[in-house]
Scaffold this active site. Sequence first.
Site, PDB file in Angstrom:
ATOM      1  N   GLY A 154       0.766  -1.241   0.000  1.00 31.82           N
ATOM      2  CA  GLY A 154       0.000   0.000   0.000  1.00 31.82           C
ATOM      3  C   GLY A 154       0.795   1.289   0.000  1.00 31.82           C
ATOM      4  O   GLY A 154       0.214   2.369  -0.076  1.00 31.82           O
TER       5      GLY A 154
ATOM      6  N   PRO B 155       4.817  -5.068  -0.850  1.00 37.50           N
ATOM      7  CA  PRO B 155       4.733  -3.870  -1.693  1.00 37.50           C
ATOM      8  C   PRO B 155       4.667  -4.206  -3.173  1.00 37.50           C
ATOM      9  O   PRO B 155       5.326  -5.136  -3.641  1.00 37.50           O
ATOM     10  CB  PRO B 155       6.056  -3.146  -1.384  1.00 37.50           C
ATOM     11  CG  PRO B 155       7.007  -4.258  -1.065  1.00 37.50           C
ATOM     12  CD  PRO B 155       6.198  -5.347  -0.406  1.00 37.50           C
TER      13      PRO B 155
ATOM     14  N   TYR C 201     -10.213   4.522 -12.190  1.00 38.50           N
ATOM     15  CA  TYR C 201     -10.117   5.238 -10.902  1.00 38.50           C
ATOM     16  C   TYR C 201     -10.011   6.753 -11.049  1.00 38.50           C
ATOM     17  O   TYR C 201      -9.788   7.444 -10.058  1.00 38.50           O
ATOM     18  CB  TYR C 201      -8.864   4.795 -10.132  1.00 38.50           C
ATOM     19  CG  TYR C 201      -8.649   3.308 -10.022  1.00 38.50           C
ATOM     20  CD1 TYR C 201      -9.513   2.506  -9.284  1.00 38.50           C
ATOM     21  CD2 TYR C 201      -7.562   2.705 -10.646  1.00 38.50           C
ATOM     22  CE1 TYR C 201      -9.297   1.148  -9.184  1.00 38.50           C
ATOM     23  CE2 TYR C 201      -7.340   1.340 -10.544  1.00 38.50           C
ATOM     24  CZ  TYR C 201      -8.217   0.569  -9.812  1.00 38.50           C
ATOM     25  OH  TYR C 201      -7.998  -0.763  -9.709  1.00 38.50           O
TER      26      TYR C 201
ATOM     27  N   CYS D 201     -14.184   2.965 -28.184  1.00 40.57           N
ATOM     28  CA  CYS D 201     -15.525   3.573 -28.236  1.00 40.57           C
ATOM     29  C   CYS D 201     -16.139   3.702 -26.852  1.00 40.57           C
ATOM     30  O   CYS D 201     -17.141   3.046 -26.532  1.00 40.57           O
ATOM     31  CB  CYS D 201     -16.426   2.721 -29.113  1.00 40.57           C
ATOM     32  SG  CYS D 201     -15.584   2.233 -30.597  1.00 40.57           S
TER      33      CYS D 201
HETATM   34  N1  LLP Z   1      -1.200  -7.074  -0.579  1.00 44.58           N
HETATM   35  C1  LLP Z   1      -2.517  -7.224  -0.802  1.00 44.58           C
HETATM   36  C2  LLP Z   1      -3.266  -8.205  -0.029  1.00 44.58           C
HETATM   37  C3  LLP Z   1      -3.155  -6.435  -1.778  1.00 44.58           C
HETATM   38  O1  LLP Z   1      -4.472  -6.571  -1.990  1.00 44.58           O
HETATM   39  C4  LLP Z   1      -2.394  -5.484  -2.526  1.00 44.58           C
HETATM   40  C5  LLP Z   1      -3.028  -4.660  -3.551  1.00 44.58           C
HETATM   41  C6  LLP Z   1      -1.015  -5.375  -2.259  1.00 44.58           C
HETATM   42  C7  LLP Z   1      -0.465  -6.189  -1.272  1.00 44.58           C
HETATM   43  C8  LLP Z   1      -0.114  -4.430  -3.000  1.00 44.58           C
HETATM   44  O2  LLP Z   1      -0.458  -3.109  -2.803  1.00 44.58           O
HETATM   45  P1  LLP Z   1       0.486  -1.922  -3.326  1.00 44.58           P
HETATM   46  O3  LLP Z   1       1.767  -1.964  -2.542  1.00 44.58           O
HETATM   47  O4  LLP Z   1       0.760  -2.145  -4.767  1.00 44.58           O
HETATM   48  O5  LLP Z   1      -0.305  -0.708  -3.075  1.00 44.58           O
HETATM   49  N2  LLP Z   1      -5.402  -1.507  -9.316  1.00 44.58           N
HETATM   50  C9  LLP Z   1      -5.263  -0.477  -8.292  1.00 44.58           C
HETATM   51  C10 LLP Z   1      -4.568  -0.999  -7.058  1.00 44.58           C
HETATM   52  C11 LLP Z   1      -5.219  -2.221  -6.470  1.00 44.58           C
HETATM   53  C12 LLP Z   1      -4.453  -2.781  -5.313  1.00 44.58           C
HETATM   54  C13 LLP Z   1      -4.965  -4.131  -4.940  1.00 44.58           C
HETATM   55  N3  LLP Z   1      -4.269  -4.748  -3.852  1.00 44.58           N
HETATM   56  C14 LLP Z   1      -4.539   0.720  -8.895  1.00 44.58           C
HETATM   57  O6  LLP Z   1      -4.256   0.708 -10.084  1.00 44.58           O
HETATM   58  O7  LLP Z   1      -4.296   1.703  -8.185  1.00 44.58           O
END
Ligand code: LLP
Length: 404
Positions: free
Chosen positions: A233, A269, A311, A338
């Site tokens: 996150g 991450p 988003y 489209c």
């Molecule tokens: N761990 C779990 C359980 C998750 O659900 C996610 C992301 C991560 C780790 C990795 O999160 P990050 O470090 O990348 O923030 N498609 C969306 C983001 C969806 C994230 C889903 N889960 C976008 O394009 O912003």
Amino acid sequence: MKYFNKILKIENLSIDKIAKKFKTPSYCYSYNQLKKNIQNFKKSFRSISPLICFSVKSNANINLIKEIKKFGLGADVVSMGELMIALKAGINPKKIVFSGVGKTPREIEFAIKKKILLINAESKSEVIEIERIAKLKKKSVNIGIRLNPNTDAKTLTQISTGKKDDKFGVNDKIFFEILKYCKNSKNLNLQCLSVHIGSQILNNKPYEKMLQVIEKIINKSNYNFKFIDLGGGMGISYGQETKKLNYQKYCIAIKKFLKNHKSKIIFEPGRSIIGNTGILISKIIYIKKNDKKTFVILDAAMNDLMRPALYGAKHKILASKKRSRKINLTHEFVGPICESTDKFISLNNFHELKEKDFITICDVGAYGMSLSSNYNVRLKPLELLIRGSKVKIIRKRQKYKDLI
Ligand code: LLP
């Protein structure tokens, strides 16, 4: 990504040269940016020596994962396909965690067979299913429970996952029920408490709150968790937001938490490792003007990069060569699909652009290619890894024969 004499480059190569040679739309990743991100992440959290599991959903290119593996990272996967890619890339199964609310029996069986570090379960039914399969295979399986900490991540609602009405994890009541259940099971070895409250988090407060919730739960449970998986996150700067998450502050909060709990921290991450390494190069097909604005029609579309349509995400766009004249009109960068949402961004006062010019959409390494589709029977783009002056094709462009 930098301009040298008004020519935009990724590492040592000009965007125009890459585009002419490999055609467009194409994703390009900078090896040195990837290395920098991983080293910075590791350095920032060195004092707590976490296990860093790259979140494969953010980018599932096997060649990138092979590079990430060389820095010692593990993987966070959410499907059998992702698990297969992580294993094929050579990641040690003992560094793989498996999350997700709907793991099928086939996926659970596969994960058990591959002896991965943890299956992070997200419901009591899943725990019972894991136990059933483990019993059948005469195995003891290491699991985690994903807690829903009811913490607001203060990010987009679509990518927030830790509030009580979100589908992820279990609440404290069910958490304790599962804990009790596991204590009485011969086939389940509960080792981890996991959480993930959302993505693109820029403020440390939600993480601090999340840690307080975990602390309370652990104290109440009186159970020694070998691992605490804090998920991913960590937010990055997309240009408009100048800040990104402050790792040092987050690390201090975790250290404080670890004073009373001797667990190994796991991180998952994705974006913070791969997000700013990637660009999408596209060619301007046509330029069309109306009274108020200029539509810059690209050969890249929402099927190649979904984030703006899905988003409302804003990705910086740069011209491959900076012409001196600036045009003071709204430039709306759109794709050929489209749908009215097939629009990347509107910018005022942009450098003069011409048809057949190349442009670059920035910071698309995470959730760019991994969210791409074949909508409108469009081919998925090529992927290239750039290192200094070297280019490696890391995924071929799809061909019509792959689809038809
Ligand atoms: N761990 C779990 C359980 C998750 O659900 C996610 C992301 C991560 C780790 C990795 O999160 P990050 O470090 O990348 O923030 N498609 C969306 C983001 C969806 C994230 C889903 N889960 C976008 O394009 O912003």
